[in-house]
Design an enzyme around this catalytic site. Structure first.
Site, mmCIF file in Angstrom:
data_model
loop_
_atom_site.group_PDB
_atom_site.id
_atom_site.type_symbol
_atom_site.label_atom_id
_atom_site.label_comp_id
_atom_site.label_asym_id
_atom_site.label_seq_id
_atom_site.Cartn_x
_atom_site.Cartn_y
_atom_site.Cartn_z
ATOM 1 N N GLU A 129 0.851 -1.194 0.000
ATOM 2 C CA GLU A 129 0.000 0.000 0.000
ATOM 3 C C GLU A 129 0.886 1.244 0.000
ATOM 4 O O GLU A 129 1.906 1.303 0.673
ATOM 5 C CB GLU A 129 -0.899 -0.004 1.239
ATOM 6 C CG GLU A 129 -1.872 1.164 1.298
ATOM 7 C CD GLU A 129 -2.779 1.127 2.510
ATOM 8 O OE1 GLU A 129 -3.864 1.709 2.440
ATOM 9 O OE2 GLU A 129 -2.401 0.511 3.539
ATOM 10 N N LYS B 263 -9.937 1.467 -2.671
ATOM 11 C CA LYS B 263 -10.196 0.985 -1.313
ATOM 12 C C LYS B 263 -11.613 1.348 -0.884
ATOM 13 O O LYS B 263 -12.010 2.516 -0.924
ATOM 14 C CB LYS B 263 -9.171 1.612 -0.370
ATOM 15 C CG LYS B 263 -9.214 1.119 1.069
ATOM 16 C CD LYS B 263 -8.058 1.754 1.846
ATOM 17 C CE LYS B 263 -7.919 1.224 3.255
ATOM 18 N NZ LYS B 263 -6.736 1.800 3.918
ATOM 19 N N CYS C 72 -5.691 -3.058 2.664
ATOM 20 C CA CYS C 72 -5.504 -2.792 4.087
ATOM 21 C C CYS C 72 -6.769 -3.030 4.916
ATOM 22 O O CYS C 72 -7.111 -4.150 5.216
ATOM 23 C CB CYS C 72 -4.946 -1.381 4.280
ATOM 24 S SG CYS C 72 -4.120 -1.145 5.880
#
Length: 235
Positions: free
Chosen positions: A51, A120, A161
């Site tokens: 990331e 995301k 994440c």
């Protein structure tokens, strides 16, 4: 990576690049070129970056380092994938689109073409008194679509994440036929020891799939220190 219980995955080598990210974008690009080449020489067919591989991680950095997609960093990723004839999961970069900012992952084929762009979905907003306070939603907007890609080895789904914490995402990807989920992530020194490996193992065993989490390296000089400990878990 070997056959899973369904026999639907072909044996291949997956490499996770645990990059020590610098404030210099060009330096990060250069490091990635070198490390991906090293992984390819060792037989990797799919290579994944962490990331925010091209910039420091933090709400104050996202607008400063944000790019259009396609743009500078994705052009570099395309070149690296083509040069090494691999599938490249480009970690994530801060993306600017229409005045909004996203945490976006792009994936490239061995011919250098971009296969997908995943934004995301679950933004990282956390407040652990005395430990960490972080609000991605102060700067970033969430994505709203799931992304998968096919290779000769397996079908792969992408999360970033905090997405790892949501079992429904992994379940949907598994229902769509994914045998591997890859999560570029930057869990911190509080959440990392507690949950980074635990969540990957949970997603893997619940769905009987392979799960990989690829993190930036720990760098105590950064304002946000990633836990590191990039991991691959089997079913």
């Amino acid at each position: 990576m070997a056959d899973n219980m369904s026999g639907a995955i072909t044996k291949f080598r997956l490499a996770l690049i645990q990059l020590k990210v610098s404030p210099l974008k060009a330096s990060n690009h250069s490091k990635v070129r070198t490390l991906v080449k090293e992984a390819t020489v060792k037989g990797a067919k799919i290579v994944a970056l962490p990331e925010c591989f091209n910039s420091p991680y933090g709400t104050n950095y996202f607008p400063e380092y944000a790019e259009k997609i396609p743009g500078e960093s994705t052009q570099v990723l395309s070149e690296i994938a083509k040069e090494n004839r691999i599938y490249l999961i480009g970690g994530s970069i801060p993306e600017e689109d229409g005045g909004k900012f996203y945490n976006a992952c792009t994936v490239f084929a061995p011919d250098g073409s971009m296969l997908l762009k995943y934004r995301k979905i679950h933004l990282f907003d956390i407040d652990v008194p005395g430990k960490i306070h972080f609000q991605e939603s102060e700067t970033l907007s969430p994505g709203n679509s799931l992304c998968t890609f096919d290779t000769p080895y397996c079908k792969t789904g992408i999360g970033i994440c905090y997405d790892l914490r949501f079992p429904e995402l992994a379940q949907i990807y598994t229902q769509q036929g994914c045998q591997l989920l890859v999560y570029p992530g930057a869990f911190n020194m509080t959440t990392g020891p507690a949950h980074w490996e635990l969540l990957q193992r949970a997603r893997a065993v619940d769905n009987q799939i392979y799960v990989a989490g690829v993190s930036p390296a720990q760098n105590e000089k950064n304002s946000y220190v990633a836990w590191g400990h990039s991991t691959i878990v089997n079913p």
